[in-house]
Write a protein that holds these residues in place. Structure first.
Motif, PDB file in Angstrom:
ATOM      1  N   ARG A 102       0.806  -1.241  -0.084  1.00 47.47           N
ATOM      2  CA  ARG A 102       0.069   0.109   0.136  1.00 47.47           C
ATOM      3  C   ARG A 102       0.904   1.248   0.126  1.00 47.47           C
ATOM      4  NH1 ARG A 102      -4.265  -0.477   4.602  1.00 47.47           N
ATOM      5  NH2 ARG A 102      -5.072   1.302   3.644  1.00 47.47           N
ATOM      6  N   ILE A 103       2.244   1.146   0.248  1.00 51.99           N
ATOM      7  CA  ILE A 103       2.987   2.160   0.085  1.00 51.99           C
ATOM      8  C   ILE A 103       4.014   2.136  -1.124  1.00 51.99           C
ATOM      9  CG2 ILE A 103       5.056   3.441   1.160  1.00 51.99           C
ATOM     10  CD1 ILE A 103       2.588   3.958   2.592  1.00 51.99           C
ATOM     11  N   GLU A 104       3.879   3.039  -2.097  1.00 51.19           N
ATOM     12  CA  GLU A 104       4.864   3.259  -3.308  1.00 51.19           C
ATOM     13  C   GLU A 104       5.558   4.357  -3.002  1.00 51.19           C
ATOM     14  OE1 GLU A 104       4.194   3.994  -7.962  1.00 51.19           O
ATOM     15  OE2 GLU A 104       2.494   3.243  -6.895  1.00 51.19           O
ATOM     16  N   LEU A 105       6.936   4.139  -3.652  1.00 51.17           N
ATOM     17  CA  LEU A 105       7.900   4.935  -3.561  1.00 51.17           C
ATOM     18  C   LEU A 105       8.667   5.644  -5.014  1.00 51.17           C
ATOM     19  CD1 LEU A 105      10.494   3.555  -0.867  1.00 51.17           C
ATOM     20  CD2 LEU A 105       8.410   4.921  -0.677  1.00 51.17           C
ATOM     21  N   ILE A 106       8.641   6.856  -4.918  1.00 50.74           N
ATOM     22  CA  ILE A 106       8.938   7.427  -6.351  1.00 50.74           C
ATOM     23  C   ILE A 106      10.396   8.424  -6.009  1.00 50.74           C
ATOM     24  CG2 ILE A 106       8.367   8.716  -8.423  1.00 50.74           C
ATOM     25  CD1 ILE A 106       5.548   7.967  -8.144  1.00 50.74           C
ATOM     26  N   ASP A 107      11.334   7.876  -6.586  1.00 46.19           N
ATOM     27  CA  ASP A 107      12.590   8.628  -6.354  1.00 46.19           C
ATOM     28  C   ASP A 107      12.752   9.715  -7.482  1.00 46.19           C
ATOM     29  OD1 ASP A 107      13.824   7.491  -8.276  1.00 46.19           O
ATOM     30  OD2 ASP A 107      15.299   6.179  -7.093  1.00 46.19           O
ATOM     31  N   GLY A 108      13.539  10.521  -7.325  1.00 48.68           N
ATOM     32  CA  GLY A 108      13.996  11.717  -8.274  1.00 48.68           C
ATOM     33  C   GLY A 108      14.131  11.067  -9.676  1.00 48.68           C
ATOM     34  N   ASN A 109      14.995   9.963  -9.762  1.00 53.37           N
ATOM     35  CA  ASN A 109      14.960   9.411 -11.387  1.00 53.37           C
ATOM     36  C   ASN A 109      13.721   8.650 -11.875  1.00 53.37           C
ATOM     37  OD1 ASN A 109      17.756   9.647 -11.306  1.00 53.37           O
ATOM     38  ND2 ASN A 109      18.186   7.540 -10.462  1.00 53.37           N
ATOM     39  N   ASP A 110      12.967   8.177 -10.789  1.00 50.44           N
ATOM     40  CA  ASP A 110      11.636   7.613 -11.447  1.00 50.44           C
ATOM     41  C   ASP A 110      10.713   9.018 -11.673  1.00 50.44           C
ATOM     42  OD1 ASP A 110      12.212   5.024 -10.762  1.00 50.44           O
ATOM     43  OD2 ASP A 110      11.325   5.192  -8.600  1.00 50.44           O
ATOM     44  N   LEU A 111      10.752   9.789 -10.888  1.00 51.23           N
ATOM     45  CA  LEU A 111       9.976  11.189 -11.252  1.00 51.23           C
ATOM     46  C   LEU A 111      10.346  11.774 -12.566  1.00 51.23           C
ATOM     47  CD1 LEU A 111       8.127  13.241 -10.051  1.00 51.23           C
ATOM     48  CD2 LEU A 111       9.861  14.488  -9.128  1.00 51.23           C
ATOM     49  N   ILE A 112      11.825  11.854 -12.932  1.00 54.03           N
ATOM     50  CA  ILE A 112      11.984  12.383 -14.282  1.00 54.03           C
ATOM     51  C   ILE A 112      11.610  11.521 -15.422  1.00 54.03           C
ATOM     52  CG2 ILE A 112      14.018  12.850 -15.781  1.00 54.03           C
ATOM     53  CD1 ILE A 112      15.544  13.745 -13.093  1.00 54.03           C
ATOM     54  N   SER A 113      11.609  10.304 -15.258  1.00 51.86           N
ATOM     55  CA  SER A 113      11.055   9.269 -16.211  1.00 51.86           C
ATOM     56  C   SER A 113       9.532   9.618 -16.301  1.00 51.86           C
ATOM     57  CB  SER A 113      11.308   7.788 -15.691  1.00 51.86           C
ATOM     58  OG  SER A 113      12.709   7.614 -15.717  1.00 51.86           O
ATOM     59  N   LEU A 114       8.843   9.696 -15.483  1.00 46.83           N
ATOM     60  CA  LEU A 114       7.399   9.738 -15.224  1.00 46.83           C
ATOM     61  C   LEU A 114       7.147  11.142 -15.996  1.00 46.83           C
ATOM     62  CD1 LEU A 114       6.299   8.348 -11.749  1.00 46.83           C
ATOM     63  CD2 LEU A 114       5.613   7.427 -14.050  1.00 46.83           C
ATOM     64  N   LEU A 115       7.684  12.189 -15.646  1.00 43.29           N
ATOM     65  CA  LEU A 115       7.532  13.487 -16.194  1.00 43.29           C
ATOM     66  C   LEU A 115       7.702  13.311 -17.802  1.00 43.29           C
ATOM     67  CD1 LEU A 115       8.989  15.899 -13.760  1.00 43.29           C
ATOM     68  CD2 LEU A 115       6.384  15.428 -14.077  1.00 43.29           C
ATOM     69  N   ASN A 116       8.752  12.747 -18.222  1.00 46.70           N
ATOM     70  CA  ASN A 116       9.162  12.668 -19.474  1.00 46.70           C
ATOM     71  C   ASN A 116       8.000  11.712 -20.100  1.00 46.70           C
ATOM     72  OD1 ASN A 116      11.251  14.243 -19.713  1.00 46.70           O
ATOM     73  ND2 ASN A 116      12.857  12.716 -19.057  1.00 46.70           N
ATOM     74  N   GLN A 117       7.519  10.726 -19.573  1.00 45.46           N
ATOM     75  CA  GLN A 117       6.514   9.878 -20.437  1.00 45.46           C
ATOM     76  C   GLN A 117       5.342  10.431 -20.422  1.00 45.46           C
ATOM     77  OE1 GLN A 117       6.257   6.346 -18.095  1.00 45.46           O
ATOM     78  NE2 GLN A 117       4.672   5.345 -19.218  1.00 45.46           N
ATOM     79  N   HIS A 118       4.879  11.265 -19.467  1.00 45.62           N
ATOM     80  CA  HIS A 118       3.302  11.940 -19.384  1.00 45.62           C
ATOM     81  C   HIS A 118       3.340  13.191 -19.646  1.00 45.62           C
ATOM     82  CE1 HIS A 118       1.662   8.184 -17.933  1.00 45.62           C
ATOM     83  NE2 HIS A 118       2.847   8.001 -16.927  1.00 45.62           N
ATOM     84  N   LEU A 119       4.490  14.023 -20.118  1.00 40.19           N
ATOM     85  CA  LEU A 119       4.262  15.366 -20.550  1.00 40.19           C
ATOM     86  C   LEU A 119       5.028  15.653 -21.697  1.00 40.19           C
ATOM     87  CD1 LEU A 119       5.182  17.191 -16.903  1.00 40.19           C
ATOM     88  CD2 LEU A 119       2.856  16.886 -17.843  1.00 40.19           C
TER      89      LEU A 119
END
Length: 77
Positions: free
Chosen positions: A60-77
């Motif tokens: 029930r806990i998910e972790l998103i670090d700086g590298n994951d955050l950059i990947s997600l932003l690049n994928q969705h924006l």
């Protein structure tokens, strides 16, 4: 039809300091108390090994670090 998810997101804007397991434990308490599906911690930094293990043992806990955050932003924006 997709099931609606109720989540809580906690953001930590750190540079070199990792997010510790205590943050994940506290968020799991909030998730349980508020009866939501999941808690997500997003950081510009990274997580300690203890925090990662805690999240692995508590789906029930998910972790998103700086590298994951950059990947997600690049994928969705």
């Amino acid at each position: 039809p997709s099931m609606r998810q109720h989540i809580r997101i906690e953001c930590k804007r750190y540079t070199s300091v990792p997010v510790k397991v205590q943050v994940a434990r506290q968020l799991l308490g909030v998730v349980s108390d508020e009866k939501v599906n999941k808690g997500v911690i997003v950081t510009t930094s990274h997580f300690t090994e203890g925090a990662r293990k805690f999240a692995e043992n508590n789906p029930r806990i998910e972790l998103i670090d700086g590298n994951d955050l950059i990947s997600l932003l690049n994928q969705h924006l």
